[in-house]
Design a protein around this motif. Structure first.
Motif, mmCIF file in Angstrom:
data_model
loop_
_atom_site.group_PDB
_atom_site.id
_atom_site.type_symbol
_atom_site.label_atom_id
_atom_site.label_comp_id
_atom_site.label_asym_id
_atom_site.label_seq_id
_atom_site.Cartn_x
_atom_site.Cartn_y
_atom_site.Cartn_z
ATOM 1 N N ASP A 1449 92.960 -37.415 30.461
ATOM 2 C CA ASP A 1449 91.581 -37.859 30.255
ATOM 3 C C ASP A 1449 91.170 -38.588 31.654
ATOM 4 O OD1 ASP A 1449 92.341 -37.716 27.771
ATOM 5 O OD2 ASP A 1449 91.933 -39.804 27.263
ATOM 6 N N THR A 1450 90.153 -38.670 32.076
ATOM 7 C CA THR A 1450 89.678 -39.677 33.134
ATOM 8 C C THR A 1450 88.687 -40.714 32.192
ATOM 9 O OG1 THR A 1450 87.709 -38.143 33.330
ATOM 10 C CG2 THR A 1450 89.382 -37.898 34.754
ATOM 11 N N LEU A 1451 88.350 -41.690 33.012
ATOM 12 C CA LEU A 1451 87.486 -42.669 32.380
ATOM 13 C C LEU A 1451 86.212 -42.755 33.252
ATOM 14 C CD1 LEU A 1451 88.135 -45.441 34.674
ATOM 15 C CD2 LEU A 1451 89.925 -45.710 33.152
ATOM 16 N N LYS A 1452 85.149 -43.359 32.631
ATOM 17 C CA LYS A 1452 83.953 -43.559 33.391
ATOM 18 C C LYS A 1452 84.178 -44.747 34.174
ATOM 19 C CE LYS A 1452 79.881 -42.266 33.910
ATOM 20 N NZ LYS A 1452 79.403 -41.824 35.117
ATOM 21 N N VAL A 1453 83.795 -44.601 35.476
ATOM 22 C CA VAL A 1453 83.697 -45.989 36.249
ATOM 23 C C VAL A 1453 82.204 -46.381 36.506
ATOM 24 C CG1 VAL A 1453 84.415 -47.076 38.369
ATOM 25 C CG2 VAL A 1453 85.877 -45.426 37.545
ATOM 26 N N PHE A 1454 81.698 -47.514 35.789
ATOM 27 C CA PHE A 1454 80.224 -47.967 36.158
ATOM 28 C C PHE A 1454 80.550 -48.738 37.383
ATOM 29 C CE2 PHE A 1454 80.436 -47.356 31.412
ATOM 30 C CZ PHE A 1454 79.443 -46.320 31.278
ATOM 31 N N ASP A 1455 79.357 -48.414 38.144
ATOM 32 C CA ASP A 1455 79.159 -49.391 39.549
ATOM 33 C C ASP A 1455 78.257 -50.640 39.073
ATOM 34 O OD1 ASP A 1455 76.887 -48.078 39.537
ATOM 35 O OD2 ASP A 1455 77.271 -47.317 41.757
ATOM 36 N N CYS A 1456 78.088 -50.975 37.889
ATOM 37 C CA CYS A 1456 77.417 -51.964 37.403
ATOM 38 C C CYS A 1456 78.071 -52.835 36.359
ATOM 39 C CB CYS A 1456 75.991 -51.833 37.419
ATOM 40 S SG CYS A 1456 75.684 -50.584 36.131
ATOM 41 N N GLU A 1457 77.477 -53.654 35.855
ATOM 42 C CA GLU A 1457 77.874 -54.243 34.656
ATOM 43 C C GLU A 1457 77.431 -53.236 33.403
ATOM 44 O OE1 GLU A 1457 76.421 -55.939 36.903
ATOM 45 O OE2 GLU A 1457 77.219 -58.007 37.145
ATOM 46 N N GLU A 1459 76.191 -53.944 30.629
ATOM 47 C CA GLU A 1459 74.727 -54.353 30.241
ATOM 48 C C GLU A 1459 73.739 -53.679 30.947
ATOM 49 O OE1 GLU A 1459 77.399 -57.429 28.502
ATOM 50 O OE2 GLU A 1459 77.466 -56.159 30.546
ATOM 51 N N ASP A 1460 74.193 -53.352 32.287
ATOM 52 C CA ASP A 1460 72.842 -52.702 33.188
ATOM 53 C C ASP A 1460 72.906 -51.164 33.009
ATOM 54 O OD1 ASP A 1460 72.446 -55.253 33.757
ATOM 55 O OD2 ASP A 1460 73.380 -55.246 35.754
ATOM 56 N N VAL A 1461 73.744 -50.777 32.146
ATOM 57 C CA VAL A 1461 73.816 -49.168 32.406
ATOM 58 C C VAL A 1461 72.522 -48.668 31.393
ATOM 59 C CG1 VAL A 1461 75.271 -47.244 31.690
ATOM 60 C CG2 VAL A 1461 76.092 -49.015 32.469
ATOM 61 N N PRO A 1462 71.676 -47.783 31.991
ATOM 62 C CA PRO A 1462 70.431 -47.820 31.097
ATOM 63 C C PRO A 1462 70.606 -47.264 29.779
ATOM 64 C CG PRO A 1462 70.273 -46.804 33.371
ATOM 65 C CD PRO A 1462 71.727 -47.413 33.069
ATOM 66 N N GLU A 1463 71.663 -46.230 29.520
ATOM 67 C CA GLU A 1463 71.682 -45.514 28.488
ATOM 68 C C GLU A 1463 71.943 -46.808 27.361
ATOM 69 O OE1 GLU A 1463 74.514 -43.552 30.864
ATOM 70 O OE2 GLU A 1463 72.890 -44.394 31.401
ATOM 71 N N PHE A 1464 72.662 -47.905 27.619
ATOM 72 C CA PHE A 1464 73.297 -48.855 26.270
ATOM 73 C C PHE A 1464 72.144 -49.834 26.403
ATOM 74 C CE2 PHE A 1464 77.225 -47.106 28.362
ATOM 75 C CZ PHE A 1464 77.266 -46.010 27.472
ATOM 76 N N LYS A 1465 70.962 -49.695 26.894
ATOM 77 C CA LYS A 1465 70.050 -50.717 26.667
ATOM 78 C C LYS A 1465 70.330 -52.159 26.759
ATOM 79 C CE LYS A 1465 67.265 -47.374 24.313
ATOM 80 N NZ LYS A 1465 67.182 -46.743 22.870
ATOM 81 N N GLY A 1466 71.298 -52.602 27.725
ATOM 82 C CA GLY A 1466 71.784 -53.917 27.722
ATOM 83 C C GLY A 1466 72.590 -54.341 26.636
ATOM 84 N N LEU A 1467 73.018 -53.420 25.904
ATOM 85 C CA LEU A 1467 73.820 -53.975 24.395
ATOM 86 C C LEU A 1467 72.934 -54.809 23.541
ATOM 87 C CD1 LEU A 1467 77.315 -54.323 26.011
ATOM 88 C CD2 LEU A 1467 76.148 -52.099 25.240
ATOM 89 N N THR A 1468 71.646 -54.786 23.891
ATOM 90 C CA THR A 1468 70.935 -55.686 23.002
ATOM 91 C C THR A 1468 70.250 -54.661 21.881
ATOM 92 O OG1 THR A 1468 68.890 -55.559 24.284
ATOM 93 C CG2 THR A 1468 70.439 -57.170 24.805
ATOM 94 N N ASP A 1469 70.861 -53.954 21.440
ATOM 95 C CA ASP A 1469 70.169 -53.046 20.446
ATOM 96 C C ASP A 1469 70.131 -53.563 19.154
ATOM 97 O OD1 ASP A 1469 72.879 -51.937 21.159
ATOM 98 O OD2 ASP A 1469 72.836 -51.765 18.912
#
Length: 2036
Positions: A1449-1457, A1459-1469
């Protein structure tokens, strides 16, 4: 400053009688300074310092001083003893600051030496403009650092002396800025607020290449904003630094962007002056304007500091970042082929540009109108002694030019306000330059104090040069670039007001160019040209006389006429002294300036009148004041016409663009939108075609810049036109064209900037009494009339414009408006002044005026009591005038005789403008102490005790009626009768203070009588009675000599005056333009002329007054619709404001009602202004209606109402009431202190009333209360019934309110007038969630989104005794994101999968982890670890080893928080977090403080108006349990990047500290020393209860042994959001399901269980599996395992097929993958600036579900031990450096080697003595052990930086070997012969034979040409290599061969090293390979230790013939000697024969 220290003299000759009394005189440039004399001394010691002021000019090479020693005589002349002349040439070069001159011989008059000497020391401080030599180590405080390794010390931080005299010869490289870049820059910088703020500049020094010099130890110093940092010292010509420096500054952006960043590379071996090796400079602004405000991994070309002809001195690779508040620094990407990167293509240079040395020649010709700067004291002294008066020239100007840190000054011209310098300043720069502006400051030179700035202006290179890159490539036109050029042209200076006072100037900052200058302060005539490649001989030179003649034609003046008609002045804050306005252009019209003729440039004084509501205005009625200013300027119409045409096109485009934006906002239909858009484009194309800029032929004063700018503009306009055509044809989506259109507007605005605008701005001043109060600056081109075309006229030329005046240097940024004026201005050449007639309205009349004054003495009026006044005077009463002496100006004549005409505007009527008024009078009584009260001598007075009328004498004025009788006012501090009591203390006749209780000793009492009256309402149709005109003779009365006059005589008046006027008419002109003939004063009393009166008093006071009268006015009806406002600032402690609005229109204002406690008020109010009288043509009013100004206030019960902001709205004008257009409500921004502070939804319409009657006005809107009209239908928004569902989940982090914590809160939601309250939280500490979570309101909301009111949330705390304070509030402005369709069933708001489990009844769960014993786990650990996975994921192929090949496996390295990844809508769903604010805090800061958070969400959807329709289903259903949950939290901290350094060495000792709820973990023991990018690799486990402990705070601290640990920064993670989110963010999903290995499954639930939960929560059927789990159906789709794993590697760690398939399906559902997030660290010290970044992730596991899997092991990798064995076999062709005694060339060769970073492990071979042919034999082994990280290909070196360091510092350094050849000297320093540097990862292949070995082998690699890669191999791969390499040495700047070395290089691991041992040198174990002693020739030995060999090989070999000859000769000589000795004896024996 030049200092001469006269120390002593020796051996002075004796006098005939006695000894001399020596005294020394030093002469420099005709200035003499003397020492004291010394009695009777032949060897005098003075030790005196003589100082010479250089007056701003530096020394030049011909400077010298004369030193004369004389014999002091008390009477008569001193006698000459001796003299000498000393040249100061050595000081000029800057190599030294002081010149010791010892034992200098003195000579007599004939130049003969007199045998005496003198000792001096001469010191020199160059002035600010003289460039010192940078190489000077003394240029700053050079400190020698004892810790410097090797031979020499190192240079300390060099701080530049004050004034930044960095004087470098140039600013290297940079981009000439073309239009596109200028424009990006303008846009970039516009976003910054112009106030001091935090910035962080990061400079990363990566490496240097090709530095010049031999055996050097380079160090880099970086100097930014007064702070200097230096790197560590390295060795070699290609050092690798990799250090990052942080510079934190708090300053204005505009100041910061002009600051330079300077890089200097020094050689730390050298303490000499030439230690600087190269330097580079650029502006901070250059970096800020680059994309992402950064320059990434670019090479800088280093240059020699002084020598402009020098080439590159090496390259430096850097990354630069400028981080502003809230900016995120970009991530540096290191390319794989970074080591070979091509320097040329990555140089910080524009493509295709080369750096050229250029000279900017600034010719400074002259200046004019420089204001007085020095005190008149000295001048007055001169006058006393008969000097002539000359106030004007009290100034000693010189000009200073600054560019790129260099300053040059012209000479000082003393006492001259119009100096002619005629000098040229040559600034040497590197071109294209990175610095943008040449700063020109004119200073006033002061002998004693510091020089004062007179004014500053900038020449912006971006505007006067162009690289020509802005033309689109498609046009194929030639480039239109040009070098900087300017003028000859005048540049205007602005700054503080011109009037000189001896006091400190409060506005001095304006003269330095900070802030907008408020007054004209002169102008300078300059010309700038650029010469390439030529170094100027002198930096300051005089201009050739031919050039001075040429520039004459640019000074030709034309006469300009300016007329301004003031229509209204309103919105004045308070009444006070009378007001007048002054209009000036340059010095013309400035009434306090005596240099120009007096002009009618000021309006008459008028008093402000109350407008009946809030403001005051000037009652000009139908007589509007006019000012006329005549001035003389150069004719630059050809420039200004172009500017105005481009601005005309821009304004049309802007207004169309505004309409287009509004249409988009209002969501109009596509067809309408297309219509608006097409109109915009067609008009733009048509404008660009039909309004070309004027041609330049036949223009008189053309400059080269004019021609270039014309070319530039034409090509740019053409490109916009073509772009618009293309857009019209090709555009697909209309909305996407918006950015392009906005770009065009900005581009046009840039094109309209005119650098050579020599016409000063028109300045309007408001003068109150004698004081300048407020001003406005209007650029002249906006008013200029042009004959070229209508479009070329200024936008305000001859049109009425509204101007808000400003206070000078207003700290509050326009919080209060001093006055709003409407003025019509026209400016044109006198030749065109007839054209003014067509622009003017009304009738102009011109009068002369004077006042007759009288005083009352003993009841009679006469002139006797006029103390200090004249019988006839001007309005101020200060200037004596006589009717007979008035003369009309030339061209004018008297039209009538003098007549009396009272001035109504100056009369002080207290009730003017009021609708209700209170008359007051005080009744006074006196008594003797203890006696009866009797009426006082003055029974009735005013409040000040001045005599007043009896209440019976007060008449009710016409138009008023009494409301009441006279009553006693007892609402004050009085007794029940209304009396207050006091004591009179002589000599005064009335008490100073009053009390309300009577005492025996009181002798005086008074009470206030008041009577109210109000204006009577007129019966309809009645004519307004004219008020009584006052005194029939036109007198005005006053009780004191002053301003306050009234119409009717009162008994208390003692002074009266009346105005006489006389009308003038032009002799031969018709029309309004005749007023331009008025020039000069009207004549003054001739008797006064003789007296030395102050010129300013005489001046200007007596110019004619011009006015414009209108014979008719029009009545209008105004309606202002104030609907609502939003986002107002909260001004009260309770987080709200009580807002109301003052609406002001011309001289009327009204106020809306005030609303309680809201920041989003909806007034819904129409304000009706019934009769608005406006003078002027209705058509021009329709085109430019006066603005409606709305000022929003917060009503306070106590104290003053505070201003919330101001908004302006232009009314829709209807000249015909039947027009069917209705005004549209639009959002107007509310501006407060220059910032946006909310928006107001308003509209206004102005309707012209027809004479016939009022019947045709629109209907009166419905009323809501007394005089409260609503906004009528058709204008107010259309509403619809809407449902708002509120999910109120809970409150978090509530701060205490009024010192008590918030314990029982509830939530109130308000929207559109509806309100709903939630249940109360019983106990915040136990459970901070609301007991019932869903609230519901029905509300009428506007259909149009742009009108929607906000949702207001208030949190109320329920406290004892029924108190319910609002403890926090939040406003949600836009509802767009919450709107939904209620019939689509989604699980948006439902539970997340974790929550689903918790909501279901808990069952006993057992988790079976299948146990397999892994086979290869241990071997695998070696090559593959978690870091392999991490590096594989970041794309770092070198570091991850064989990991990827195994298919892991590889993992995903997000270069931001996360919460700031657009797909996850700030985890405020599930629910969003809303910040709760509280209003203005105690300290009065405007920033509201955050006092808590609300977790919740909203759903908004429309409802049917029909009650019968079933409402749609509710949105928030099936909510999870809101009780507390216990969870296990694992925090993995991977590494930190670019931490802010906290230690002085620019480093940090970071460790992690984290807190969660009450638990904290402190990892101080594991701190990592001396690093800013630490690899932590730590995992922490904590438990917590959610939601109480929801905030996980992770801090990075800096470890300090002795002081307190400092916090670097922290980041906070909301665990509750992660826990509740449906994106599974509690634990990321890996790519594969592994049951062993490093990627073992770590979640509590298996993939199949997670998938089942997901199905349940989405309301889908359970997933079905078939075929043993290799296929699965979910959500109606079938998935096969094969399609996921087709081309994947299947390895032994994978789990069962079913689980794998479930996981693959889950990964398709958009859930959070296994990841590492990058979180920015922030600190409270710089709240919005990143302090570094942290890479980490968090897993959260609720304990109720069971145990999670094992955690990952992320401990950092350990380096491996390697050995480098280098066998030095032979050398050849080594430079023969010495000559032996016997004359042969030879060298004693030895070889030295080391690995960089491990210098202490240097190794040397033995010495090969006396190599005569450059060959050396060694057979010597070097063994270097080093720690190596194979994955990263870097050596890890741990060592203490200094012996006092506590910790070892870890360095990562590329593995290199440096080999040097030296010549051994026993009794002196060894000589260096050559060096070789080899990179072991990238090895230069050796030559097989010495013949093939050449320097070219090395060069190929240094250039780093990519195609040469095959030759370069890694020694780690090859393991062993043998051959010849060349060593180089630098001679005269070139590299030459210094020798060749034959070596074997071998790299061996630790295990192999034990198996195959080898010793150093030839020591045991001497094997692998075995080294035999070298076979050196017999001649190789050291002479000193081998005397026999010396005899044999040196002496015998060379001199054997000599020796043999000598021996033979000796034998012969002996033979002869013995012969001679024995011969006499023998002969005598022969003769005597004694034996015989």
């Amino acid at each position: 400053m030049l200092r001469v220290v006269v120390e002593s003299a020796k051996g002075l000759p004796k006098k005939k009688v006695g000894q001399p009394d020596p005294i020394t005189t030093v002469i420099f440039k005709e200035e003499k300074k003397k020492t004291k004399w010394i009695d009777n001394e032949l060897n005098p010691v003075w030790n005196e310092v003589l100082e010479f002021d250089l007056k701003g000019t530096g020394l030049d090479s011909s400077s010298y001083i004369d030193v004369i020693v004389k014999d002091y005589e008390t009477i008569g002349k001193d006698k000459f003893i001796g003299s000498t002349k000393i040249s100061l040439k050595d000081l000029v070069s800057g190599q030294t600051r002081s010149l010791p001159s010892r034992n200098i011989p003195l000579a007599n008059e004939n130049g003969q030496n007199i045998g005496a000497t003198i000792n001096l020391v001469i010191g020199y401080d160059p002035p600010a403009n003289a460039a010192p030599n940078l190489n000077d180590p003394l240029a700053g405080d050079a400190t020698v650092d004892a810790g410097g390794g090797g031979g020499g010390g190192e240079e300390g931080d060099e701080t530049l002396p004050d004034g930044g005299q960095s004087g470098s010869a140039g600013v290297p490289l940079g981009q000439p800025v073309n239009l596109r870049q200028r424009f990006n820059r303008a846009q970039n910088r516009q976003r910054l607020v112009d106030k001091p703020q935090d910035f962080q500049i990061r400079v990363r020094i990566i490496e240097a290449r090709q530095l010049s010099g031999n055996n050097i130890k380079p160090v880099v110093k970086v100097h930014v904003c007064g702070q200097t940092h230096r790197t560590r010292i390295k060795r070699g010509n290609n050092p690798f630094f990799d250090e990052i420096f942080f510079y934190n500054v708090h300053m204005l952006p505009s100041d910061l962007f002009d600051k330079p960043i300077s890089f200097r590379v020094y050689n730390s071996y050298s303490l000499r002056a030439d230690s600087i090796m190269g330097e580079f400079k650029l502006d901070v602004g250059y970096v800020y304007d680059e994309p992402a405000h950064s320059v990434m991994r670019k090479w800088l070309l280093l240059n020699e500091a002084d020598d402009s002809s020098s080439g590159a001195k090496g390259y430096l690779k850097v990354s630069l970042f400028v981080v502003g508040a809230g900016d995120e620094p970009p991530v540096e990407k290191r390319e794989l082929n970074d080591d070979q990167d091509d320097i040329e293509s990555n140089l910080l240079l524009p493509a295709g540009m080369t750096l050229r040395w250029a000279t900017l020649s600034l010719k400074v010709f002259r200046a004019e109108d420089i204001p007085q700067m020095d005190d008149a004291f000295i001048q007055s002294m001169k006058e006393i002694f008969g000097g002539e008066e000359n106030k004007k020239n009290l100034v000693d100007p010189f000009l200073e030019a600054c560019f790129a840190g260099k300053k040059l000054c012209t000479q000082i011209i003393e006492k001259n306000a119009n100096p002619e310098w005629n000098q040229v300043l040559n600034l040497q720069v590197k071109f294209p330059s990175m610095c943008e502006r040449v700063k020109l400051t004119v200073f006033d030179w002061d002998r004693l104090t510091r020089n004062d700035a007179i004014g500053t202006t900038y020449l912006n290179l971006a505007k006067i040069a162009s690289s020509g890159g802005e033309i689109e490539a498609t046009t194929g036109q030639s480039e239109v670039g040009f070098l900087p050029a300017f003028g000859p042209c005048y540049v205007n200076l602005y700054g503080s007001p011109r009037e000189f006072t001896g006091l400190p100037d409060p506005y001095e900052d304006l003269n330095y160019g900070n802030g907008e200058g408020v007054a004209y302060r002169g102008r300078i005539l300059v010309e700038l040209s650029t010469k390439l490649e030529r170094k100027a001989d002198k930096t300051v030179d005089s201009i050739h006389s031919d050039d001075i003649l040429v520039v004459q034609k640019y000074q030709r003046r034309r006469k300009y006429s300016l007329c301004a008609v003031f229509y209204s002045a309103s919105m004045i804050q308070e009444p006070g002294e009378p007001i007048q306005f002054e209009v000036s252009i340059g010095n013309y019209g400035n009434k306090l300036d005596t240099t120009c003729k007096p002009l009618a440039s000021t309006t008459q004084y008028s008093r402000a009148v109350f407008d009946g509501n809030h403001y005051y205005y000037l009652p000009w009625v139908n007589t509007k004041p006019v000012v006329v200013v005549l001035s003389y300027w150069e004719d630059i119409s050809h420039r200004l016409d172009s500017v105005n045409i481009i601005l005309y096109i821009t304004h049309r485009l802007e207004s169309n663009l505004e309409a287009f934006k509004t249409a988009i906002l209002a969501k109009v239909s596509e067809n309408q939108l297309v219509e608006v858009w097409l109109k915009l484009l067609n008009q733009l194309i048509e404008d660009l075609e039909s309004f070309p800029t004027p041609e330049l032929e036949s223009c008189a004063n053309l400059t080269s810049l004019d021609i270039q700018i014309k070319k530039l503009r034409d090509s740019a306009l053409t490109s916009i036109k073509d772009g618009a055509r293309r857009m019209r044809e090709e555009a697909r989506e209309i909305r996407d064209t918006l950015p392009d259109l906005e770009t065009w507007v900005d581009k046009l605005k840039l094109l309209a900037e005119e650098p050579q605008n020599s016409m000063p701005d028109v300045i309007i001043w408001m003068i109150r009494g004698e004081k300048r109060v407020a001003y406005s600056r209007i650029p002249a081109h906006q008013l200029l009339y042009s004959t070229y075309s209508e479009q070329a006229c200024g936008q305000h030329c001859g049109k009425i414009q509204t101007v808000f005046l400003k206070y000078p240097m207003d700290k509050n940024k326009g919080l209060k408006v001093p006055v709003q004026i409407r003025v019509n201005m026209w400016l044109g050449l006198s030749a065109h002044e007839k054209k003014f007639n067509s622009y003017s309205e009304g009738t102009f009349s011109v009068f002369a005026e004077l006042y007759e004054n009288q005083a009352q003495v003993f009841g009679k009026w006469g002139t006797t009591g006029l103390v200090g006044r004249h019988k006839f005077s001007d309005v101020t009463g200060k200037l004596k005038l006589k009717q007979e002496h008035f003369l009309p100006p030339r061209g004018w004549e008297w039209e009538s005789d003098w007549f009396i005409d009272p001035e109504k505007a100056l009369l002080m009527e207290a009730d003017a403008g009021h609708t209700e008024f209170m008359d007051e009078v005080y009744q006074n009584e006196t008594r003797f102490p203890g006696g009866e009260w009797k009426a006082a001598s003055e029974p009735f007075t005013d409040v000040n005790g001045e005599k007043s009328r009896n209440p019976g004498e007060f008449d009710c004025p016409p138009g008023w009626m009494w409301e009441d009788k006279w009553t006693v006012d007892d609402n004050r501090a009085v007794d029940d009768q209304g009396w207050e009591y006091g004591i009179t203390i002589p000599p005064e006749d009335k008490p100073r203070s009053w009390v309300s209780a009577e005492k025996v000793y009181h002798v005086h009492r008074r009470r206030r009588l008041v009577r109210a009256r109000k204006r009577a309402a007129l019966p309809p149709g009645a004519v307004v009675e004219k008020r009584d005109q006052g005194d029939p003779e036109g007198w005005e009365f006053s009780s004191l000599i002053g301003w306050k006059f009234h119409k009717k005589e009162r008994s208390s008046d003692t002074f009266r005056r009346r105005r006489w006027r006389r009308k003038m008419a032009p002799e031969n002109r018709l029309g309004a333009s005749a007023i331009f003939q008025l020039e000069g004063a009207l004549g003054v009393d001739t008797e006064e002329k003789g007296s030395k009166d102050d010129a300013t008093k005489l001046f200007g006071a007596n110019t004619p007054t011009v006015s414009c009268s209108f014979d008719r006015s029009h009545m209008y009806h105004l309606r202002v619709y104030v609907y609502q406002a939003q986002n107002l600032a909260s001004m009260d402690k309770d987080s709200f404001s009580d807002p109301y609005a003052h609406v002001s229109f011309l001289h009327l204002s009204k106020t809306t009602e005030s609303l309680q406690a809201t920041l989003n008020p909806t007034w819904d109010q129409t304000l009706i202004f019934n009769d608005v009288e406006i003078y002027g043509d209705p058509q021009s009013i329709a085109q430019r209606p006066p603005d409606v100004v709305l000022e929003f206030y917060d009503k306070d019960q106590v104290g003053k109402d505070e201003l919330l902001g101001r908004s302006v709205c232009a009314p829709l004008v209807k000249l015909n009431p039947g027009m069917d257009q209705t005004p549209k409500l639009l959002w107007q921004p509310i501006i407060h202190k220059g910032q946006k502070a909310g928006e107001a939804l308003v509209a206004a319409e102005l309707i012209l009333k027809v004479e016939s009657g009022e019947s045709n006005l629109p209907l009166v809107p419905p009323k809501r209360g007394e005089n409260l009209y609503m906004v009528p239908q058709g204008i107010r928004p259309v509403v619809q019934l809407t449902a708002v569902e509120i999910l109120a989940w809970g409150l978090r982090n509530m701060k205490p309110y009024q010192l008590a914590s918030v314990s029982s809160p509830s939530l109130v939601v308000e929207c559109g007038g509806q309100r709903v309250e939630s249940a109360i939280i019983k106990n915040m500490k136990k459970n901070p969630n609301f007991p019932s979570s869903v609230l519901f309101i029905k509300v009428l909301l506007p259909k149009e989104e742009m009108y929607t009111p906000p949702i207001v949330l208030k949190v109320i705390d329920h406290r004892p005794f029924g108190r319910k304070p609002v403890v926090g509030q939040c406003t949600i402005t836009t509802l767009e994101q919450f709107r939904c369709d209620p019939y689509i069933i989604t699980a948006e708001g439902a539970m997340s999968s974790k929550m689903a489990l918790m909501a279901s009844p808990s069952k006993h769960l057992s988790i079976n982890m299948e146990e397999k014993t892994p086979l290869l786990e241990t071997q695998e650990k070696e090559t593959v670890d978690w870091w392999s996975k991490f590096y594989a994921s970041t794309g770092d192929q070198q570091k991850c080893g064989p990991y990827l090949k195994k298919g892991y496996d590889t993992l995903k390295v997000f270069d931001c928080e996360l919460e700031d990844v657009p797909e996850f809508k700030g985890l405020t769903d599930f629910c969003s977090t809303f910040k709760l604010l509280r209003g203005k805090n105690e300290s009065g800061d405007d920033d509201p403080s955050v006092v808590g958070e609300l977790k919740g969400s909203f759903k908004v959807y429309p409802l049917s108006d029909d009650p019968g329709v079933v409402p749609p289903p509710r949105q928030f259903r099936e909510l999870p349990e809101s009780g507390p949950q216990e969870c296990l939290v694992r925090i993995y901290v991977v590494r930190a990047i670019d931490l802010q350094p906290k230690d002085n060495n620019g480093n940090c000792d970071p460790y992690i500290k984290m807190s969660l709820g009450k638990n904290t973990v402190d990892d101080r023991d594991h701190y990592l020393p001396n690093t800013t990018s630490p690899l932590f690799g730590r995992m922490f486990e904590m438990t917590c209860f959610l939601p109480q402990d929801k905030d996980l705070k992770i801090s990075v601290y800096d470890y300090d042994l002795l002081t307190r640990d400092e916090k670097v920064g922290e980041t906070v993670i909301d665990l509750e959001n992660r826990f509740l989110s449906r994106y599974n963010s509690y634990c990321g999903l890996p790519q594969t399901y592994c049951i062993s290995g490093i990627n073992k499954w770590r979640d509590q639930l298996k993939p199949s269980e997670i998938l089942n939960n997901l199905a349940r929560l989405k309301g889908l059927s359970k997933p079905r599996t078939e075929d043993n789990g290799t296929s699965l159906t979910f959500n109606g789709k079938q998935y096969m395992l094969a399609e996921f794993e087709n081309n994947k590697e299947i390895h032994e760690h994978l789990g069962p097929a079913l689980e794998r398939l479930c996981l693959h399906v889950l990964r398709k559902q958009g859930l959070v993958p296994e990841h590492v997030e990058t979180r920015t660290l922030y600190s409270s010290f710089q709240p919005n600036i990143s302090q570094g970044r942290l890479q980490m992730w968090v897993d959260i596991f609720p304990k109720s579900i069971g145990l999670p899997g094992p955690p990952f092991d992320i401990t950092p990798r350990k380096p491996k031990k390697y050995f480098l064995r280098a066998v030095i076999w032979n050398t050849t062709d080594v430079t023969l450096d010495e000559t032996s005694i016997t004359g042969e060339h030879m060298s004693d060769i030895y070889v030295k080697g080391w690995m960089p970073g491990m210098e202490e492990d240097k190794q040397k071979t033995d010495v090969h003595y006396r190599s005569l042919d450059g060959d050396g034999n060694f057979n010597w082994r070097f063994v270097f052990g080093f720690e190596y990280l194979p994955a990263e290909q870097l050596c890890l070196v741990s060592k203490k930086e200094h012996f006092w360091s506590l910790d070892k510092t870890e360095f990562r350094i590329p593995p290199k070997l440096i080999v040097q050849i030296w010549d051994n000297d026993k009794f002196s320093l060894d000589d260096y012969l050559g060096t070789l540097e080899l990179d072991l990862r990238n090895l230069v292949g050796p030559a097989k034979t010495p013949e093939k070995c050449a320097l070219k082998m090395m060069d190929d690699l240094e250039i780093g040409a990519p195609h040469k890669m095959e030759q370069a191999k890694s020694l780690f791969a090859q393991q062993s290599v043998r051959g010849w390499w060349p060593c180089s040495i630098e001679q005269d700047g070139k590299k030459v061969l210094g020798g060749k070395v034959e070596m074997t290089l071998e790299i061996i691991g630790e295990a192999d090293a034990d198996a195959k041992p080898a010793g150093k040198g030839r020591d045991d174990p001497n094997m692998n390979p075995h080294l035999d002693p070298p076979k050196r020739p017999d001649t190789s030995f050291f002479w000193f230790t081998n005397p026999c060999k010396t005899m044999k090989f040196i002496v015998w070999k060379r001199f054997r013939c000599l020796f043999i000859g000598l021996i033979i000769l000796t034998i012969v000589v002996l033979f002869l000697a013995i012969l001679l000795y024995s011969l006499p004896n023998y002969i005598s024996m022969k003769i005597v024969k004694p034996l015989q």
